[in-house]
Scaffold this motif. Structure first.
Motif, PDB file in Angstrom:
ATOM      1  N   GLU A  97      28.799  41.975  91.376  1.00 43.76           N
ATOM      2  CA  GLU A  97      29.654  40.851  91.785  1.00 43.76           C
ATOM      3  C   GLU A  97      29.018  39.518  91.394  1.00 43.76           C
ATOM      4  O   GLU A  97      29.689  38.630  90.855  1.00 43.76           O
ATOM      5  N   ASN A  98      27.725  39.377  91.661  1.00 41.71           N
ATOM      6  CA  ASN A  98      27.032  38.137  91.282  1.00 41.71           C
ATOM      7  C   ASN A  98      27.047  37.940  89.771  1.00 41.71           C
ATOM      8  O   ASN A  98      27.259  36.831  89.273  1.00 41.71           O
ATOM      9  N   THR A  99      26.835  39.029  89.014  1.00 42.38           N
ATOM     10  CA  THR A  99      26.846  38.945  87.556  1.00 42.38           C
ATOM     11  C   THR A  99      28.227  38.561  87.050  1.00 42.38           C
ATOM     12  O   THR A  99      28.370  37.712  86.163  1.00 42.38           O
ATOM     13  N   ASP A 100      29.276  39.173  87.612  1.00 42.76           N
ATOM     14  CA  ASP A 100      30.654  38.858  87.212  1.00 42.76           C
ATOM     15  C   ASP A 100      30.963  37.383  87.447  1.00 42.76           C
ATOM     16  O   ASP A 100      31.563  36.713  86.597  1.00 42.76           O
ATOM     17  N   LYS A 101      30.555  36.871  88.599  1.00 41.00           N
ATOM     18  CA  LYS A 101      30.832  35.466  88.925  1.00 41.00           C
ATOM     19  C   LYS A 101      30.131  34.528  87.948  1.00 41.00           C
ATOM     20  O   LYS A 101      30.706  33.518  87.524  1.00 41.00           O
ATOM     21  N   ARG A 102      28.894  34.838  87.607  1.00 41.26           N
ATOM     22  CA  ARG A 102      28.155  34.005  86.658  1.00 41.26           C
ATOM     23  C   ARG A 102      28.856  33.974  85.298  1.00 41.26           C
ATOM     24  O   ARG A 102      29.054  32.914  84.706  1.00 41.26           O
ATOM     25  N   GLN A 133      31.989  34.754  84.553  1.00 45.03           N
ATOM     26  CA  GLN A 133      33.311  34.138  84.636  1.00 45.03           C
ATOM     27  C   GLN A 133      33.232  32.626  84.747  1.00 45.03           C
ATOM     28  O   GLN A 133      34.178  31.920  84.401  1.00 45.03           O
ATOM     29  N   ALA A 134      32.075  32.129  85.208  1.00 42.48           N
ATOM     30  CA  ALA A 134      31.862  30.676  85.293  1.00 42.48           C
ATOM     31  C   ALA A 134      31.281  30.111  84.003  1.00 42.48           C
ATOM     32  O   ALA A 134      30.942  28.927  83.931  1.00 42.48           O
ATOM     33  N   GLN A 149      26.943  44.477  94.880  1.00 40.27           N
ATOM     34  CA  GLN A 149      26.626  43.061  95.088  1.00 40.27           C
ATOM     35  C   GLN A 149      26.016  42.451  93.835  1.00 40.27           C
ATOM     36  O   GLN A 149      26.340  41.320  93.451  1.00 40.27           O
ATOM     37  N   GLY A 190      31.732  40.481  82.529  1.00 41.40           N
ATOM     38  CA  GLY A 190      32.452  39.748  83.560  1.00 41.40           C
ATOM     39  C   GLY A 190      33.419  40.583  84.369  1.00 41.40           C
ATOM     40  O   GLY A 190      34.111  40.074  85.251  1.00 41.40           O
ATOM     41  N   ASN A 191      33.462  41.893  84.092  1.00 41.08           N
ATOM     42  CA  ASN A 191      34.343  42.795  84.841  1.00 41.08           C
ATOM     43  C   ASN A 191      33.557  44.027  85.287  1.00 41.08           C
ATOM     44  O   ASN A 191      34.053  45.149  85.242  1.00 41.08           O
TER      45      ASN A 191
END
Length: 476
Positions: free
Chosen positions: A307-312, A314-315, A304, A261-262
């Motif tokens: 970023e998409n992986t981090d957002k997933r 973190q959600a 990119q 997530g980071n």
């Protein structure tokens, strides 16, 4: 949580004139900290109590205590004890002995695994001593020609165990008998100051286990802490030692580094400290070269994807390891694909050859199990199949087991600047359209303009002439 930690540290250290004069362990009683049994894994507590009942010392150690004090939900609850692995295994019927490098016991409760290890001593000191230390229960250590620890099963006391931990904030122990926290190396103060500090001489500790350099980067990315100056100083110089770590172990480390997530911050730190090239040599070489095309900017694409992986993550969503690796290696696949096509190879064979070359090069650094490399190839292959939507192809592609991953991959390409002519939006609409709407979407595209090969027209079959002599018709 850190605000409360400041007062906790002040209470614990107020009796000392200066930090250098402090003596350890610093013991924080239950009344002065907020960690309670209700915040611990019930199964971990069961393990602690059973070990205590059998006459052994047992503590929770490391990450679960650190994360609580920082205000992060703890996920892993590791136990350390003075019982040997064999004694632990005999005590728990739901356990199994694992590891050769580090002998451990996994106690299983459904899907949860509580890892139990034995107090370890400093094997380097033991090797230099004229006779074995009396406190050691076992002596099984070995180093490689480069000084890397191959086996470290030398058992000792809790004080010796604390010295063998990697970073100060991981040398925190929770005693379930009186619910106190024991700080053996100044971890509480380093948490307060948001510092990552290695225990002992950094060069010696990195020499023993070069993966500690990766762990320093991971904690910096995950916790937002700074790496203390002396801890950071040797990393660039000693990064080459990662070449001597088994690729299978580095594969697991990459998943922890970039899949927690980071990823974006960790990616930059890995490159800053010269570690990334030992994990992804082809990708690093491509980034350094500055190679790019109109349809791909390698660094923009990787960022990119991260970023998409981090957002997933973190959600609270999951991401597959093969997807992460597919993102990291895709720019290299595109480059090799271009090279093979320039040699006259057709598109599809060139892609398969490029994928094989990139994967072969990568597994020399980080092993990729076949169960992951196969889906990676399918995702890459789908990038060339998704534009071909005429006839029944769109329906066939939609049913492909790797369609969703390939579609997400396609969106990352578009978001990073690759012009796909609205292909992502078309597939987004197609997925959720009715059957009639799907057929209209197919009609709305000019298949031949999206696929140079286009649908092949079948030639009428010619009837073969027989070479056999014709039979004469008998006269009537």
């Amino acid at each position: 949580m850190l605000t409360g930690l400041k007062s906790l540290v002040r209470k614990a250290t107020s009796i000392f004139a200066s930090p250098k004069a402090q003596t350890y362990p610093i013991i924080i009683p239950r009344s002065d900290h907020s960690l309670s049994r209700q915040q611990l894994s019930p199964n971990a507590v069961k393990v602690l109590y059973r070990l205590n009942k059998a006459g052994f010392d047992a503590y929770l150690v490391g990450g679960c205590i650190r994360d609580h004090l920082i205000g992060v939900n703890a996920k892993d609850f590791d136990v350390v004890t003075n019982a040997t692995p064999e004694e632990i295994h005999d005590l728990f019927s739901n356990s199994r002995l694992i590891g050769r490098r580090f002998r451990l016991v996994h106690v299983t409760f459904g899907r949860e695994i509580i890892e139990v290890s034995t107090f370890r001593a400093n094997s380097a000191k033991d090797d230099s001593a004229s006779k074995p230390q009396e406190s050691l229960k076992g002596k099984d250590s070995a180093r490689s020609a480069h000084g890397i620890m191959l086996r470290d099963n030398v058992y000792g006391s809790i004080e010796e165990d604390a010295e063998r931990r990697d970073f100060t904030f991981n040398a925190l122990y929770y005693n379930v008998q009186d619910f106190s926290i024991h700080d053996y190396c100044g971890g509480l103060e380093d948490i307060e100051n948001k510092k990552i500090r290695i225990i002992g001489d950094p060069r010696e500790r990195y020499q023993e286990d070069p993966v500690r350099m990766l762990r320093a980067i991971r904690f910096a990315g995950k916790l937002g802490f700074d790496i203390e100056e002396e801890t950071a100083a040797p990393i660039k110089e000693m990064a080459h030692l990662l070449d001597h770590i088994p690729p299978a172990r580095l594969f697991e480390e990459v998943l922890k580094l970039l899949g927690s997530g980071n990823g974006i911050k960790t990616f930059h730190l890995l490159r800053q400290y010269g570690l990334f090239k030992y994990l992804f040599p082809d990708t690093e070489a491509l980034l350094v070269s500055g190679w790019k095309r109109d349809d791909i900017n390698p660094e923009a694409f990787i960022l990119q994807g991260l970023e998409n992986t981090d957002k997933r993550l973190q959600a609270g969503k999951t991401t597959a390891p093969y997807f992460l690796y597919a993102v990291m290696l895709w720019p290299s696949v595109v480059l090799r694909h271009e090279e093979f096509q320039a040699q006259g190879m057709p598109i599809t064979p060139a892609l398969h050859q490029a994928a094989s070359m990139v994967l072969d090069n990568q597994v020399a650094s980080t092993a990729i199990p076949r169960r992951f490399s196969t889906p990676m190839r399918e995702i890459w292959d789908m990038q060339f199949r998704l534009p071909k939507r005429y006839g029944k192809r769109a329906f066939v592609l939609l049913e492909h087991p790797r369609f969703r991953a390939a579609f997400d991959f396609l969106l990352i390409r578009e978001l990073s600047g690759t012009e796909m002519g609205g292909l992502g939006a078309w597939w987004e609409a197609f997925q959720f359209a009715s059957e009639h709407e799907q057929r209209e979407l197919i009609k709305s595209i000019d298949a031949r303009s999206n696929d140079k090969e286009g649908p092949k027209k079948r030639r009428p079959r010619r009837r073969r002439k027989s070479n056999a002599p014709q039979r004469e018709t008998p006269e009537k």
